[in-house]
Design a protein around this motif. Sequence first.
Motif, PDB file in Angstrom:
ATOM      1  N   LYS A   1       0.808  -1.212   0.000  1.00 48.43           N
ATOM      2  CA  LYS A   1       0.000   0.000   0.000  1.00 48.43           C
ATOM      3  C   LYS A   1       0.848   1.272   0.000  1.00 48.43           C
ATOM      4  O   LYS A   1       0.407   2.308  -0.500  1.00 48.43           O
ATOM      5  CB  LYS A   1      -0.929   0.010   1.220  1.00 48.43           C
ATOM      6  N   ASN A   2       2.048   1.212   0.569  1.00 51.10           N
ATOM      7  CA  ASN A   2       2.823   2.451   0.718  1.00 51.10           C
ATOM      8  C   ASN A   2       4.144   2.476  -0.043  1.00 51.10           C
ATOM      9  O   ASN A   2       4.818   3.504  -0.085  1.00 51.10           O
ATOM     10  CB  ASN A   2       3.083   2.752   2.193  1.00 51.10           C
ATOM     11  N   VAL A   3       4.557   1.347  -0.634  1.00 60.49           N
ATOM     12  CA  VAL A   3       5.889   1.281  -1.238  1.00 60.49           C
ATOM     13  C   VAL A   3       6.064   2.293  -2.369  1.00 60.49           C
ATOM     14  O   VAL A   3       7.121   2.925  -2.496  1.00 60.49           O
ATOM     15  CB  VAL A   3       6.205  -0.151  -1.728  1.00 60.49           C
ATOM     16  N   GLU A   4       5.045   2.480  -3.184  1.00 63.86           N
ATOM     17  CA  GLU A   4       5.175   3.404  -4.314  1.00 63.86           C
ATOM     18  C   GLU A   4       5.385   4.834  -3.831  1.00 63.86           C
ATOM     19  O   GLU A   4       6.240   5.565  -4.360  1.00 63.86           O
ATOM     20  CB  GLU A   4       3.938   3.312  -5.209  1.00 63.86           C
ATOM     21  N   THR A   5       4.631   5.226  -2.815  1.00 57.45           N
ATOM     22  CA  THR A   5       4.771   6.571  -2.251  1.00 57.45           C
ATOM     23  C   THR A   5       6.147   6.761  -1.626  1.00 57.45           C
ATOM     24  O   THR A   5       6.796   7.801  -1.815  1.00 57.45           O
ATOM     25  CB  THR A   5       3.687   6.816  -1.183  1.00 57.45           C
ATOM     26  N   ILE A   6       6.628   5.743  -0.913  1.00 57.14           N
ATOM     27  CA  ILE A   6       7.931   5.842  -0.250  1.00 57.14           C
ATOM     28  C   ILE A   6       9.056   5.967  -1.270  1.00 57.14           C
ATOM     29  O   ILE A   6       9.949   6.817  -1.133  1.00 57.14           O
ATOM     30  CB  ILE A   6       8.153   4.623   0.669  1.00 57.14           C
ATOM     31  N   LEU A   7       9.014   5.159  -2.322  1.00 60.38           N
ATOM     32  CA  LEU A   7      10.069   5.201  -3.333  1.00 60.38           C
ATOM     33  C   LEU A   7      10.061   6.512  -4.113  1.00 60.38           C
ATOM     34  O   LEU A   7      11.108   7.101  -4.373  1.00 60.38           O
ATOM     35  CB  LEU A   7       9.933   4.017  -4.291  1.00 60.38           C
ATOM     36  N   SER A   8       8.868   6.967  -4.477  1.00 63.80           N
ATOM     37  CA  SER A   8       8.791   8.195  -5.260  1.00 63.80           C
ATOM     38  C   SER A   8       9.156   9.419  -4.427  1.00 63.80           C
ATOM     39  O   SER A   8       9.734  10.382  -4.934  1.00 63.80           O
ATOM     40  CB  SER A   8       7.379   8.358  -5.847  1.00 63.80           C
ATOM     41  N   THR A   9       8.850   9.396  -3.143  1.00 66.24           N
ATOM     42  CA  THR A   9       9.139  10.528  -2.265  1.00 66.24           C
ATOM     43  C   THR A   9      10.615  10.605  -1.889  1.00 66.24           C
ATOM     44  O   THR A   9      11.202  11.692  -1.863  1.00 66.24           O
ATOM     45  CB  THR A   9       8.298  10.444  -0.978  1.00 66.24           C
ATOM     46  N   THR A  10      11.213   9.463  -1.619  1.00 68.92           N
ATOM     47  CA  THR A  10      12.595   9.449  -1.134  1.00 68.92           C
ATOM     48  C   THR A  10      13.622   9.414  -2.260  1.00 68.92           C
ATOM     49  O   THR A  10      14.751   9.866  -2.068  1.00 68.92           O
ATOM     50  CB  THR A  10      12.838   8.235  -0.222  1.00 68.92           C
ATOM     51  N   GLY A  11      13.260   8.852  -3.400  1.00 72.28           N
ATOM     52  CA  GLY A  11      14.211   8.713  -4.497  1.00 72.28           C
ATOM     53  C   GLY A  11      15.252   7.632  -4.274  1.00 72.28           C
ATOM     54  O   GLY A  11      16.268   7.570  -4.964  1.00 72.28           O
ATOM     55  N   CYS A  12      15.001   6.730  -3.317  1.00 72.40           N
ATOM     56  CA  CYS A  12      15.962   5.671  -3.007  1.00 72.40           C
ATOM     57  C   CYS A  12      15.949   4.580  -4.077  1.00 72.40           C
ATOM     58  O   CYS A  12      14.930   4.332  -4.715  1.00 72.40           O
ATOM     59  CB  CYS A  12      15.658   5.068  -1.636  1.00 72.40           C
ATOM     60  N   LYS A  13      17.090   3.917  -4.247  1.00 73.93           N
ATOM     61  CA  LYS A  13      17.256   2.893  -5.276  1.00 73.93           C
ATOM     62  C   LYS A  13      17.019   1.484  -4.745  1.00 73.93           C
ATOM     63  O   LYS A  13      16.882   0.543  -5.509  1.00 73.93           O
ATOM     64  CB  LYS A  13      18.671   2.976  -5.875  1.00 73.93           C
ATOM     65  N   GLU A  14      17.021   1.314  -3.437  1.00 70.26           N
ATOM     66  CA  GLU A  14      16.782   0.012  -2.825  1.00 70.26           C
ATOM     67  C   GLU A  14      15.776   0.178  -1.698  1.00 70.26           C
ATOM     68  O   GLU A  14      15.607   1.277  -1.162  1.00 70.26           O
ATOM     69  CB  GLU A  14      18.086  -0.579  -2.276  1.00 70.26           C
ATOM     70  N   PHE A  15      15.117  -0.925  -1.332  1.00 72.37           N
ATOM     71  CA  PHE A  15      14.204  -0.877  -0.197  1.00 72.37           C
ATOM     72  C   PHE A  15      14.159  -2.240   0.478  1.00 72.37           C
ATOM     73  O   PHE A  15      14.616  -3.243  -0.074  1.00 72.37           O
ATOM     74  CB  PHE A  15      12.810  -0.390  -0.599  1.00 72.37           C
ATOM     75  N   HIS A  16      13.602  -2.268   1.680  1.00 71.39           N
ATOM     76  CA  HIS A  16      13.728  -3.417   2.581  1.00 71.39           C
ATOM     77  C   HIS A  16      12.358  -3.734   3.170  1.00 71.39           C
ATOM     78  O   HIS A  16      11.647  -2.842   3.611  1.00 71.39           O
ATOM     79  CB  HIS A  16      14.730  -3.020   3.682  1.00 71.39           C
TER      80      HIS A  16
END
Length: 278
Positions: free
Chosen positions: A223-238
């Motif tokens: 539910k939140n991964v897309e928002t987190i990636l687009s907001t932070t600009g990070c290349k990896e996630f956990h």
Amino acid sequence: MISAAAVHKLRLYLEMGAKRLKQTETEVETESDRNKMIKKMLEVCVDNLSSVNAAVEGGAQRIELCSALSEGGLTPSVGFLKMVKRTHPNLTVFAMLRPRCGNFVYSQLEMDCILEDMTELNANGVDGFVFGALTDDRKIDEDHCTLVKQHSNALPLTFHRAIDITDTTVLTENVAKIERLGFNRILTSGLQRTAELGMENIAKMQQCSKNIIVVPGAGINLKNVETILSTTGCKEFHSSASIKTIDDAPDGDIDFGKIMRTDSDIVRNLVKIGQQFL
């Protein structure tokens, strides 16, 4: 009048120039294609073999191998690592280095234990380590981090969420310090309980980082991964990509804890969402 030899020589120069131009254009296109291939990488934290299998089935590129995720993740056993490497020899495995739950202030005896674990894990094919240590006043413990770096055998190092209980006012300084200590990644929820709540700080860390990779983690889901990636600009996630805890004990029986299991469909969908971002 221009001789035939001169004309031939000129033609060769022109042809060589055209070839160089074409080669340059090809190199640019290749670099562009390479950049396009940089996708978001999902790291899945696991503490049991069925979760490892589910992570691989779902397409996870890397796992963080732990024991006791219910305690925030502790050092895995060597036997666990050996079974994972035997079953999935091409899987990238980073091992947690945390001898107990609670704070990240370690005694010398605890550090000796951590270094012994590093030696054994390294001897059995681990691909990287996850570690973090703080002083009594919640500053980065540079001495303990240096010890781990010295014993890492040049393997990648992730500084874990110990950073999330440090002083917010020195966040950028801490990012620079961790990078200077030789760590390759920082796993963080942005100094908040979850990565979603800490997106602003994660983005700040990402912007100030130079050669260190900032990895959002804690509470990341479909539910939140897309928002987190687009907001932070990070290349990896956990993420644990886990389903509800499973308790096979009958009602009223002695409770020895619950099992969290990674779900391959959740992993697959997280990977799919991550690949939408370049």
